[in-house]
Design an enzyme around this catalytic site. Sequence first.
Site, short mmCIF file in Angstrom:
data_model
loop_
_atom_site.label_atom_id
_atom_site.label_comp_id
_atom_site.label_asym_id
_atom_site.label_seq_id
_atom_site.Cartn_x
_atom_site.Cartn_y
_atom_site.Cartn_z
N LEU A 110 0.82 -1.30 0.02
CA LEU A 110 0.06 0.09 -0.05
C LEU A 110 1.02 1.27 -0.01
O LEU A 110 1.96 1.23 0.67
CB LEU A 110 -0.88 -0.10 1.21
CG LEU A 110 -1.87 -1.13 1.49
CD1 LEU A 110 -2.91 -0.89 2.31
CD2 LEU A 110 -2.46 -1.52 -0.05
N GLY A 155 1.07 -5.10 1.19
CA GLY A 155 -0.29 -5.17 0.40
C GLY A 155 0.28 -5.91 -1.01
O GLY A 155 -0.38 -6.47 -1.75
N ASN A 179 4.66 -7.61 6.22
CA ASN A 179 5.44 -6.80 7.44
C ASN A 179 5.00 -5.57 8.29
O ASN A 179 5.50 -4.95 8.78
CB ASN A 179 6.85 -6.39 6.76
CG ASN A 179 6.52 -5.48 5.60
OD1 ASN A 179 5.52 -5.42 5.06
ND2 ASN A 179 7.33 -4.20 5.42
N GLU A 180 3.65 -5.69 8.11
CA GLU A 180 2.95 -4.36 8.93
C GLU A 180 3.36 -4.01 10.17
O GLU A 180 3.73 -2.90 10.50
CB GLU A 180 1.62 -4.61 8.92
CG GLU A 180 0.72 -4.47 7.60
CD GLU A 180 0.88 -5.48 6.61
OE1 GLU A 180 1.50 -6.52 6.81
OE2 GLU A 180 0.20 -5.36 5.52
N1 CO8 Z 1 4.66 3.63 -0.23
C1 CO8 Z 1 4.98 4.82 -0.66
N2 CO8 Z 1 6.13 5.01 -1.07
C2 CO8 Z 1 7.01 4.07 -1.10
C3 CO8 Z 1 6.74 2.73 -0.59
C4 CO8 Z 1 5.36 2.65 -0.25
N3 CO8 Z 1 5.05 1.45 0.13
N4 CO8 Z 1 7.80 2.18 -0.77
C5 CO8 Z 1 8.56 2.72 -1.22
N5 CO8 Z 1 8.36 3.73 -1.48
C6 CO8 Z 1 9.18 4.90 -1.82
C7 CO8 Z 1 10.66 5.32 -1.11
O1 CO8 Z 1 9.94 6.28 -0.17
C8 CO8 Z 1 11.21 6.03 -2.14
O2 CO8 Z 1 10.76 7.45 -2.19
P1 CO8 Z 1 11.78 8.58 -2.80
O3 CO8 Z 1 12.32 8.28 -3.97
O4 CO8 Z 1 10.93 9.85 -2.74
O5 CO8 Z 1 13.03 8.52 -1.54
C9 CO8 Z 1 10.89 5.18 -3.57
O6 CO8 Z 1 9.66 4.67 -3.43
C10 CO8 Z 1 11.90 4.00 -3.73
O7 CO8 Z 1 12.14 3.53 -2.84
P2 CO8 Z 1 13.45 2.60 -2.32
O8 CO8 Z 1 14.47 3.58 -2.76
O9 CO8 Z 1 13.43 1.97 -1.14
O10 CO8 Z 1 13.52 1.43 -3.43
P3 CO8 Z 1 14.19 0.14 -3.30
O11 CO8 Z 1 14.23 -0.58 -4.87
O12 CO8 Z 1 15.47 0.33 -2.87
O13 CO8 Z 1 13.44 -0.79 -2.49
C11 CO8 Z 1 11.35 -1.68 -1.62
C12 CO8 Z 1 12.15 -1.04 -2.82
C13 CO8 Z 1 12.21 -3.18 -1.30
C14 CO8 Z 1 10.12 -2.23 -2.02
C15 CO8 Z 1 11.63 -0.62 -0.50
O14 CO8 Z 1 11.12 0.67 -0.93
C16 CO8 Z 1 10.62 -0.86 0.71
O15 CO8 Z 1 10.63 -1.72 1.59
N6 CO8 Z 1 9.42 -0.30 1.10
C17 CO8 Z 1 8.58 -0.26 1.79
C18 CO8 Z 1 7.53 -1.33 1.76
C19 CO8 Z 1 6.73 -1.47 2.64
O16 CO8 Z 1 6.97 -1.51 3.96
N7 CO8 Z 1 5.26 -1.47 2.64
C20 CO8 Z 1 4.42 -1.49 3.41
C21 CO8 Z 1 3.21 -0.53 3.08
S1 CO8 Z 1 1.79 -0.93 4.19
C22 CO8 Z 1 0.91 -2.05 3.48
O17 CO8 Z 1 0.86 -2.54 2.44
C23 CO8 Z 1 -0.16 -2.68 4.44
C24 CO8 Z 1 -0.85 -1.84 5.26
C25 CO8 Z 1 -2.07 -2.35 6.00
C26 CO8 Z 1 -2.54 -1.30 6.85
C27 CO8 Z 1 -3.47 -1.63 8.17
C28 CO8 Z 1 -3.51 -0.56 9.19
C29 CO8 Z 1 -4.72 -0.89 10.10
#
Ligand code: CO8
Length: 304
Positions: A110, A155, A179-180
């Site tokens: 997400l 997500g 990994n939430e």
């Molecule tokens: N949302 C928004 N932006 C993101 C996300 C995301 N999920 N993931 C990465 N980005 C952004 C980064 O901040 C970065 O932005 P910027 O260029 O402005 O600095 C850009 O995307 C590129 O990211 P990276 O440099 O980290 O790219 P890499 O290729 O090195 O890594 C990954 C890619 C492995 C995907 C890494 O970005 C990562 O680990 N991202 C986080 C993933 C994550 O933890 N997602 C969880 C989202 S929460 C969810 O899906 C469920 C929520 C349920 C809610 C329940 C509440 C009750």
Amino acid sequence: MATALRRLAKCSVSARLLSFAGHSRGRRGHFARPCTVVAQRNFSSASTMTVDLDSSTGIAVMKLHSPPVNSLSLDFLTEIAISLEKLEMNKGCRGVVVTSALPKIFSAGLDILEMYGKSPERCGEFWRAVQEMWLKFYSSRLVTVAAINGSSPAGGCLLSMTCDYRIMADNPRYSIGLNETQLGIVAPFWFKDTMVNTVGHRTAEIALQLGLLYSPQDALKIGMVDELVPEEKLVSTATEAMARWFAIPDHARQITKSAMRKPTIDKLLSARETDISNFVSFITKDSIQKSLKLYLENLRKKKA
Ligand code: CO8
């Protein structure tokens, strides 16, 4: 996009479940619209994905393309759901392979920016779109295969787990899981249920509490993915896997799928509005907003 959302809201879940249950009347009703079966390209209106339907095989390939990381924003979720709905309505389509057009990333899950600093109304709209995407995929009449060609946290993992079969690229740099908790947030019950249905209760309990991300090899061991292949063979293997599912009469397969998934789907359908308000009140809490801020900062720091 408001129009797109209105369309989604109008989509009748009961009609979908009827069609999904394989009742011929329901199915005919659902697919009553005449449709020409032709190879199609890019029939999604946005540039966030391509959908290619091969009319000779009945297999569509949906390639997600929302740089930089295919994070699932409100607009993107809506596009994905509408694209699947279009395929559902096309009689010539029997299965869909979901994959990413981006290198190294299937989907980052997400879009965290949709949950940070947004109004309660916007958060609610976003959550409804997350639910809709899950409902559409989890109840799809189509054979759905995820060809996971990169990392797939949260997500992204959920999207792949809605599919009937998961094939992942055998690259130790990739990871997958819910990994939430690592973000200080909690996977809602239907994320948890999807995980339990995929890997079993005990494994899900450990994985969810610790917010574990698995390497492809470990994901295969716990049954989170069904097969590992070299990346270049991913889509061709997915297409071959589809043949096994197509060998089963559609109605028998669809009724069986429904029997397995309907209780989980009904649980969300009966609590949909409560789930939205729970999400909104949780995500807008100061403490949760602080956790998300920190997580975003860490993501950015990692890059610097
Ligand atoms: N949302 C928004 N932006 C993101 C996300 C995301 N999920 N993931 C990465 N980005 C952004 C980064 O901040 C970065 O932005 P910027 O260029 O402005 O600095 C850009 O995307 C590129 O990211 P990276 O440099 O980290 O790219 P890499 O290729 O090195 O890594 C990954 C890619 C492995 C995907 C890494 O970005 C990562 O680990 N991202 C986080 C993933 C994550 O933890 N997602 C969880 C989202 S929460 C969810 O899906 C469920 C929520 C349920 C809610 C329940 C509440 C009750």
